[in-house]
Each structure stands twice: as structure tokens, then as C-alpha cells.
Design an enzyme around this catalytic site. Structure first.
Site, PDB file in Angstrom:
ATOM      1  CG  HIS A 169      -5.891   6.684   2.710  1.00  0.00           C
ATOM      2  ND1 HIS A 169      -5.034   5.896   3.426  1.00  0.00           N
ATOM      3  CD2 HIS A 169      -6.679   6.967   3.843  1.00  0.00           C
ATOM      4  CE1 HIS A 169      -5.489   5.535   4.400  1.00  0.00           C
ATOM      5  NE2 HIS A 169      -6.525   5.934   4.530  1.00  0.00           N
ATOM      6  N   GLY A 211      -2.417  -6.646   0.954  1.00  0.00           N
ATOM      7  CA  GLY A 211      -1.115  -5.952   1.219  1.00  0.00           C
ATOM      8  C   GLY A 211      -1.328  -4.595   2.066  1.00  0.00           C
ATOM      9  CB  THR A 212      -3.501  -3.036   4.008  1.00  0.00           C
ATOM     10  OG1 THR A 212      -3.760  -1.969   4.851  1.00  0.00           O
ATOM     11  CG2 THR A 212      -4.778  -4.171   4.199  1.00  0.00           C
ATOM     12  CB  CYS A 258      -4.433  27.554  -7.067  1.00  0.00           C
ATOM     13  SG  CYS A 258      -5.080  29.232  -6.116  1.00  0.00           S
TER      14      CYS A 258
HETATM   15  N1  APR Z   1       3.068  -8.588  -1.298  1.00  0.00           N
HETATM   16  C1  APR Z   1       1.994  -8.474  -0.283  1.00  0.00           C
HETATM   17  N2  APR Z   1       1.960  -7.725   0.710  1.00  0.00           N
HETATM   18  C2  APR Z   1       3.134  -7.248   0.923  1.00  0.00           C
HETATM   19  C3  APR Z   1       4.248  -7.061   0.250  1.00  0.00           C
HETATM   20  C4  APR Z   1       3.981  -7.794  -1.197  1.00  0.00           C
HETATM   21  N3  APR Z   1       5.196  -7.964  -1.981  1.00  0.00           N
HETATM   22  N4  APR Z   1       5.066  -6.218   0.614  1.00  0.00           N
HETATM   23  C5  APR Z   1       4.864  -5.990   1.921  1.00  0.00           C
HETATM   24  N5  APR Z   1       3.576  -6.198   2.081  1.00  0.00           N
HETATM   25  C6  APR Z   1       2.554  -6.136   3.105  1.00  0.00           C
HETATM   26  C7  APR Z   1       3.221  -5.982   4.659  1.00  0.00           C
HETATM   27  O1  APR Z   1       3.502  -7.432   5.187  1.00  0.00           O
HETATM   28  C8  APR Z   1       2.367  -4.935   5.214  1.00  0.00           C
HETATM   29  O2  APR Z   1       1.415  -5.872   6.034  1.00  0.00           O
HETATM   30  O3  APR Z   1       1.918  -4.959   3.150  1.00  0.00           O
HETATM   31  C9  APR Z   1       1.761  -4.444   4.225  1.00  0.00           C
HETATM   32  C10 APR Z   1       2.045  -2.599   4.246  1.00  0.00           C
HETATM   33  O4  APR Z   1       1.590  -2.170   5.230  1.00  0.00           O
HETATM   34  P1  APR Z   1       2.019  -0.611   5.764  1.00  0.00           P
HETATM   35  O5  APR Z   1       3.307  -0.399   5.305  1.00  0.00           O
HETATM   36  O6  APR Z   1       1.503  -0.302   7.111  1.00  0.00           O
HETATM   37  O7  APR Z   1       1.224  -0.054   4.571  1.00  0.00           O
HETATM   38  P2  APR Z   1      -0.733   0.270   4.720  1.00  0.00           P
HETATM   39  O8  APR Z   1      -1.264  -1.185   5.372  1.00  0.00           O
HETATM   40  O9  APR Z   1      -1.034   0.188   3.205  1.00  0.00           O
HETATM   41  O10 APR Z   1      -0.733   1.528   5.442  1.00  0.00           O
HETATM   42  C11 APR Z   1      -1.964   1.966   5.713  1.00  0.00           C
HETATM   43  O11 APR Z   1      -1.006   4.160   6.772  1.00  0.00           O
HETATM   44  O12 APR Z   1       0.471   5.648   6.823  1.00  0.00           O
HETATM   45  C12 APR Z   1      -0.849   5.237   6.505  1.00  0.00           C
HETATM   46  O13 APR Z   1      -1.966   6.422   4.623  1.00  0.00           O
HETATM   47  C13 APR Z   1      -0.870   5.379   4.815  1.00  0.00           C
HETATM   48  O14 APR Z   1      -2.390   4.397   3.348  1.00  0.00           O
HETATM   49  C14 APR Z   1      -1.336   4.150   4.609  1.00  0.00           C
HETATM   50  C15 APR Z   1      -2.314   3.601   5.474  1.00  0.00           C
END
Ligand code: APR
Length: 242
Positions: free
Chosen positions: A112, A179-180, A139
Site C-alpha cells: 500500500h 494484525g489485519t 518536485c
Molecule cells: N495485536 C494484534 N492485532 C491487533 C492489535 C494488537 N496489539 N491491535 C489491533 N489489532 C488488530 C485488530 O483486531 C484488527 O483486526 O489489527 C486489526 C486492524 O485492522 P484495521 O484497522 O482494519 O487495519 P488493516 O487490516 O491493516 O487495514 C487494511 O485498510 O484502510 C485500508 O490501507 C488501509 O492498509 C489498510 C487496510
């Protein structure tokens, strides 16, 4: 998973940087709760009001460069694992922070984009950036204002490194998501691609996401990531001593 993996793909999301002090996107007080996605993370929003977009990324860049924001034990465990694991390894991050690099990860792609990079709309050249920028910032290539945009993949745009990522998914035997929330495609579909190729899939996350991985380990990344990766390295060491 009983056998020792030979080829691993790891996908990280905002949750791996949460304990470093960087807010996630979809938590109740997350980034998208305070900033309308359409305004700050779409090409249309940038075209409509670039200054709002510059300010949004300037603020996130300043936070990332502040001294209290550092890699945590999960970033460090991944960097250590990359150097000690004897098979193929690729770390794919959705995150735009530089905490994986600062922890020592090198086999890494930012699908990303990166907060500390800008791109010229005219020449498409990519530059490192640390300071604030705005519409008047010139730029280095065209020497004219108004050409620079964050080197970030916005909604509706194609992520970077997809050919490399798909090749790695098709040949891995272990896929780990850390963590996603699994809300954003194509990253949210990576584990299914790996599964089709008979990879074992593991989700290390704080909360349940509803995805159907083979294994789920819940807890903070700084606890579950080092423990899970160490268990693989221990099996690798035991095999070496047979
Ligand atoms: N340890 C492990 N997991 C964690 C922690 C932690 N300390 N804190 C939060 N999480 C988890 C949450 O439970 C959640 O499932 O991390 C996840 C974060 O989810 P999102 O906020 O949706 O982030 P992400 O999945 O990275 O989003 C993906 O969406 O908006 C776009 O480009 C943006 O790259 C991003 C993409």
C-alpha cells in the site's frame, strides 16, 4: 501444522504497529473514525482538495518520525525470523510505516506504499520525504509546484508488487496474517490463494475477524508473534540435530 514449512509468506496490517503507538484504521477511535476515507484516501478526494490530503499525511508522517514511535517486539521477532529461517520468506505489509525496516526486515514489500515517500504525478519519480509538503512544494524533477502526491495506494488504485506477491502465495506452504481485519481486498484474499495451493494458514490477531484460517491465535502481536515464530525455529533446530 506438523511438518516444517519450507516457504513462508507473512502479511501484516495495522495491528502489528498498534503497540508501537500508531492507531489502526477500524478501531472505534481509529483513523477512519476521525477522517472520511473519501476525502483523504481516494484519487477523487485528492483532486477535490489536495491540501486536506497533504495535511492528513503530513500529520501521520510527523507522528511516525516522533521519537516515541519505535518498532515493537513483533516487528523485531519477524526481522529475527527472516534471518534465521532456512526456507523462502516474504513479508508483505499493508502498513505504510517504516517499523519493519527499522526492526531489520529486508525481505519486505509495501503493497500500500510508504508514508516516507512522495511521487511526482508528471514524471512518476518516487522521492524520500521527511518534512511536511503542500500544494506549493516543488518536485525535484520538474521543478514545479502541484505535482507531488503521497506514494500511498488509495482506495480504487492497484496495490504495488502484486506479481511478486502472487508468485510467493502460489509457492508457499505456510501463510501467516498478523494484525489485519481482513476488510480490504486483495490482501484479504491472500490466505485463500495460499489455501488453494495447499498452504497451511494461520491468523495471529487481537480480535476474531471471521476469516476461515486453518489456525487462529488471539492476543497482542508483541506476545503471540514472537511465540509463534520461535516455535517454528525450534522445530527447525530439532530437525537439524536429528
Ligand atoms: N495485536 C494484534 N492485532 C491487533 C492489535 C494488537 N496489539 N491491535 C489491533 N489489532 C488488530 C485488530 O483486531 C484488527 O483486526 O489489527 C486489526 C486492524 O485492522 P484495521 O484497522 O482494519 O487495519 P488493516 O487490516 O491493516 O487495514 C487494511 O485498510 O484502510 C485500508 O490501507 C488501509 O492498509 C489498510 C487496510
Amino acid at each position: 501444522m506438523d511438518s516444517l514449512p519450507t516457504s513462508i509468506v507473512v502479511l501484516t496490517g495495522a495491528g502489528i504497529s498498534a503497540e508501537s503507538g500508531i492507531e489502526t484504521f477500524r478501531a472505534s477511535d481509529g483513523l477512519w473514525a476521525n477522517h472520511p476515507v473519501e476525502e483523504v484516501a481516494t484519487p477523487e478526494g485528492f483532486a477535490a482538495n489536495p491540501q486536506i490530503v497533504y495535511q492528513f499525511y503530513n500529520q501521520r508522517r510527523r507522528q511516525l518520525l516522533s521519537p516515541e514511535i519505535r518498532p515493537n517486539a513483533a516487528h523485531s521477532a519477524l526481522a529475527k525470523f527472516e534471518h534465521e529461517f532456512e526456507g523462502d520468506f516474504l513479508l508483505v505489509t499493508q502498513n505504510v510505516d517504516n517499523l519493519h525496516e527499522r526492526a531489520g526486515s529486508r525481505k519486505l514489500v509495501h503493497m500500500h506504499g510508504e508514508l516516507l515517500k512522495m511521487r511526482c504525478l508528471n514524471s512518476r519519480l518516487v522521492y524520500d520525504i521527511a518534512e511536511d509538503i503542500d500544494f506549493d512544494t516543488e518536485c525535484k524533477c520538474c521543478r514545479s509546484p502541484g505535482n507531488l502526491r503521497p506514494h500511498i495506494v488509495w482506495f480504487g488504485e492497484m496495490p504495488f508488487h502484486m506479481n511478486q506477491i502472487n508468485r510467493a502465495l502460489e509457492s508457499c506452504d505456510l501463510f501467516i496474517a498478523i494484525g489485519t481485519s481482513g476488510n480490504v481486498y486483495p490482501a484479504s484474499g491472500f490466505y485463500q490463494t495460499a489455501k488453494i495451493r495447499r498452504a497451511y494458514t494461520v491468523e495471529l490477531n487481537l480480535d476474531r475477524t471471521g476469516s476461515s484460517f486453518d489456525q487462529h491465535v488471539y492476543g497482542p502481536a508483541t506476545e503471540v508473534v514472537p511465540a509463534f515464530l520461535d516455535s517454528i525455529l525450534q522445530r527447525q533446530g530439532q530437525r537439524a540435530h536429528r
